[in-house]
Motif scaffolding. Structure first.
Motif, PDB file in Angstrom:
ATOM      1  N   MET A   1       0.843  -1.186   0.000  1.00 58.78           N
ATOM      2  CA  MET A   1       0.000   0.000   0.000  1.00 58.78           C
ATOM      3  C   MET A   1       0.886   1.246   0.000  1.00 58.78           C
ATOM      4  SD  MET A   1      -2.990   0.834   2.682  1.00 58.78           S
ATOM      5  CE  MET A   1      -4.093   2.140   2.401  1.00 58.78           C
ATOM      6  N   GLN A   2       0.648   2.137  -0.917  1.00 61.84           N
ATOM      7  CA  GLN A   2       1.429   3.361  -1.046  1.00 61.84           C
ATOM      8  C   GLN A   2       0.733   4.524  -0.328  1.00 61.84           C
ATOM      9  OE1 GLN A   2       4.416   3.927  -2.553  1.00 61.84           O
ATOM     10  NE2 GLN A   2       4.590   1.729  -2.836  1.00 61.84           N
ATOM     11  N   PRO A   3       1.514   5.405   0.305  1.00 60.20           N
ATOM     12  CA  PRO A   3       0.902   6.584   0.928  1.00 60.20           C
ATOM     13  C   PRO A   3       0.343   7.523  -0.143  1.00 60.20           C
ATOM     14  CG  PRO A   3       3.287   6.701   1.062  1.00 60.20           C
ATOM     15  CD  PRO A   3       2.946   5.361   0.475  1.00 60.20           C
ATOM     16  N   ASP A   4      -0.697   8.246   0.226  1.00 62.70           N
ATOM     17  CA  ASP A   4      -1.321   9.196  -0.697  1.00 62.70           C
ATOM     18  C   ASP A   4      -0.738  10.581  -0.424  1.00 62.70           C
ATOM     19  OD1 ASP A   4      -2.886  10.697  -2.343  1.00 62.70           O
ATOM     20  OD2 ASP A   4      -4.793  10.060  -1.498  1.00 62.70           O
ATOM     21  N   TYR A   5       0.247  10.969  -1.232  1.00 60.87           N
ATOM     22  CA  TYR A   5       0.926  12.242  -1.031  1.00 60.87           C
ATOM     23  C   TYR A   5       0.004  13.431  -1.283  1.00 60.87           C
ATOM     24  CZ  TYR A   5       4.981   9.232  -0.986  1.00 60.87           C
ATOM     25  OH  TYR A   5       5.876   8.237  -0.672  1.00 60.87           O
ATOM     26  N   LYS A   6      -1.054  13.211  -2.049  1.00 65.17           N
ATOM     27  CA  LYS A   6      -1.997  14.281  -2.325  1.00 65.17           C
ATOM     28  C   LYS A   6      -2.647  14.788  -1.029  1.00 65.17           C
ATOM     29  CE  LYS A   6      -5.910  15.550  -5.259  1.00 65.17           C
ATOM     30  NZ  LYS A   6      -6.317  16.565  -4.349  1.00 65.17           N
ATOM     31  N   VAL A   7      -2.793  13.908  -0.059  1.00 62.71           N
ATOM     32  CA  VAL A   7      -3.371  14.309   1.233  1.00 62.71           C
ATOM     33  C   VAL A   7      -2.492  15.381   1.876  1.00 62.71           C
ATOM     34  CG1 VAL A   7      -3.934  13.535   3.572  1.00 62.71           C
ATOM     35  CG2 VAL A   7      -4.585  12.141   1.616  1.00 62.71           C
ATOM     36  N   LEU A   8      -1.180  15.206   1.838  1.00 62.86           N
ATOM     37  CA  LEU A   8      -0.278  16.204   2.417  1.00 62.86           C
ATOM     38  C   LEU A   8      -0.365  17.529   1.666  1.00 62.86           C
ATOM     39  CD1 LEU A   8       2.886  14.043   3.173  1.00 62.86           C
ATOM     40  CD2 LEU A   8       1.159  14.841   4.791  1.00 62.86           C
ATOM     41  N   ILE A   9      -0.500  17.456   0.365  1.00 62.58           N
ATOM     42  CA  ILE A   9      -0.641  18.676  -0.433  1.00 62.58           C
ATOM     43  C   ILE A   9      -1.946  19.376  -0.077  1.00 62.58           C
ATOM     44  CG2 ILE A   9      -0.931  19.573  -2.777  1.00 62.58           C
ATOM     45  CD1 ILE A   9       1.029  17.276  -3.651  1.00 62.58           C
ATOM     46  N   ASP A  10      -3.016  18.607   0.048  1.00 61.53           N
ATOM     47  CA  ASP A  10      -4.309  19.189   0.445  1.00 61.53           C
ATOM     48  C   ASP A  10      -4.229  19.836   1.822  1.00 61.53           C
ATOM     49  OD1 ASP A  10      -5.398  18.334  -1.954  1.00 61.53           O
ATOM     50  OD2 ASP A  10      -6.444  16.613  -1.070  1.00 61.53           O
TER      51      ASP A  10
ATOM     52  N   LYS B   1       4.825  22.322   2.370  1.00 57.86           N
ATOM     53  CA  LYS B   1       4.307  23.676   2.180  1.00 57.86           C
ATOM     54  C   LYS B   1       5.281  24.519   1.350  1.00 57.86           C
ATOM     55  CE  LYS B   1       2.258  27.420   4.888  1.00 57.86           C
ATOM     56  NZ  LYS B   1       2.015  27.897   6.252  1.00 57.86           N
ATOM     57  N   SER B   2       6.565  24.402   1.614  1.00 55.60           N
ATOM     58  CA  SER B   2       7.544  25.188   0.863  1.00 55.60           C
ATOM     59  C   SER B   2       7.658  24.730  -0.598  1.00 55.60           C
ATOM     60  CB  SER B   2       8.910  25.145   1.542  1.00 55.60           C
ATOM     61  OG  SER B   2       9.491  23.849   1.422  1.00 55.60           O
ATOM     62  N   LYS B   3       7.460  23.447  -0.848  1.00 52.09           N
ATOM     63  CA  LYS B   3       7.522  22.924  -2.213  1.00 52.09           C
ATOM     64  C   LYS B   3       6.278  23.297  -3.014  1.00 52.09           C
ATOM     65  CE  LYS B   3      11.139  20.013  -1.668  1.00 52.09           C
ATOM     66  NZ  LYS B   3      12.413  20.381  -2.157  1.00 52.09           N
ATOM     67  N   VAL B   4       5.125  23.305  -2.339  1.00 48.22           N
ATOM     68  CA  VAL B   4       3.859  23.590  -3.010  1.00 48.22           C
ATOM     69  C   VAL B   4       3.686  25.082  -3.233  1.00 48.22           C
ATOM     70  CG1 VAL B   4       1.346  23.451  -2.775  1.00 48.22           C
ATOM     71  CG2 VAL B   4       2.748  21.479  -2.178  1.00 48.22           C
ATOM     72  N   GLY B   5       4.181  25.857  -2.284  1.00 49.62           N
ATOM     73  CA  GLY B   5       4.086  27.310  -2.416  1.00 49.62           C
ATOM     74  C   GLY B   5       2.912  27.792  -1.709  1.00 49.62           C
TER      75      GLY B   5
ATOM     76  N   LEU C   1      -4.844  27.709   7.460  1.00 49.50           N
ATOM     77  CA  LEU C   1      -4.492  26.461   6.781  1.00 49.50           C
ATOM     78  C   LEU C   1      -4.454  25.320   7.794  1.00 49.50           C
ATOM     79  CD1 LEU C   1      -1.621  27.659   4.426  1.00 49.50           C
ATOM     80  CD2 LEU C   1      -3.996  27.166   3.809  1.00 49.50           C
ATOM     81  N   LEU C   2      -4.915  24.150   7.379  1.00 54.27           N
ATOM     82  CA  LEU C   2      -4.941  23.000   8.286  1.00 54.27           C
ATOM     83  C   LEU C   2      -3.562  22.724   8.872  1.00 54.27           C
ATOM     84  CD1 LEU C   2      -7.270  20.460   6.409  1.00 54.27           C
ATOM     85  CD2 LEU C   2      -7.885  22.196   8.096  1.00 54.27           C
ATOM     86  N   CYS C   3      -2.521  22.876   8.070  1.00 55.88           N
ATOM     87  CA  CYS C   3      -1.159  22.612   8.543  1.00 55.88           C
ATOM     88  C   CYS C   3      -0.704  23.617   9.594  1.00 55.88           C
ATOM     89  CB  CYS C   3      -0.179  22.574   7.386  1.00 55.88           C
ATOM     90  SG  CYS C   3       0.017  24.151   6.521  1.00 55.88           S
TER      91      CYS C   3
END
Length: 74
Positions: A1-10, A70-74, A25-27
């Motif tokens: 099972m692979q982690p869903d990286y999209k969740v971290l982006i969201d 957060k820094s990668k997504v902007g 922001l949630l983070c």
């Protein structure tokens, strides 16, 4: 099972839709608020899953993970 990286982006893009920290922001939610939400019961659905994920990340000392995303997504 692979982690869903999209969740971290969201998590680093989505603002809290209600409550005391509406618009934050949630983070960026404080641990004290996440602990309170956890004790009261997280909301159902995707929002609850994302809040639970932020809670687990922060209480386990992995906040730098969110900062990196957060820094990668902007």
């Amino acid at each position: 099972m692979q982690p869903d990286y999209k969740v971290l982006i969201d998590i680093v893009k989505m603002p809290m839709p209600f409550g005391k920290y509406k618009g934050t922001l949630l983070c960026d939610l404080p641990v004290s608020y996440l602990e309170w939400m956890h004790s009261k019961g997280m909301p159902a659905g995707k929002l609850g899953m994302m809040l639970s994920t932020v809670y687990e990340i922060k209480i386990n000392g992995l906040t730098s993970l969110l900062q990196t995303v957060k820094s990668k997504v902007g």
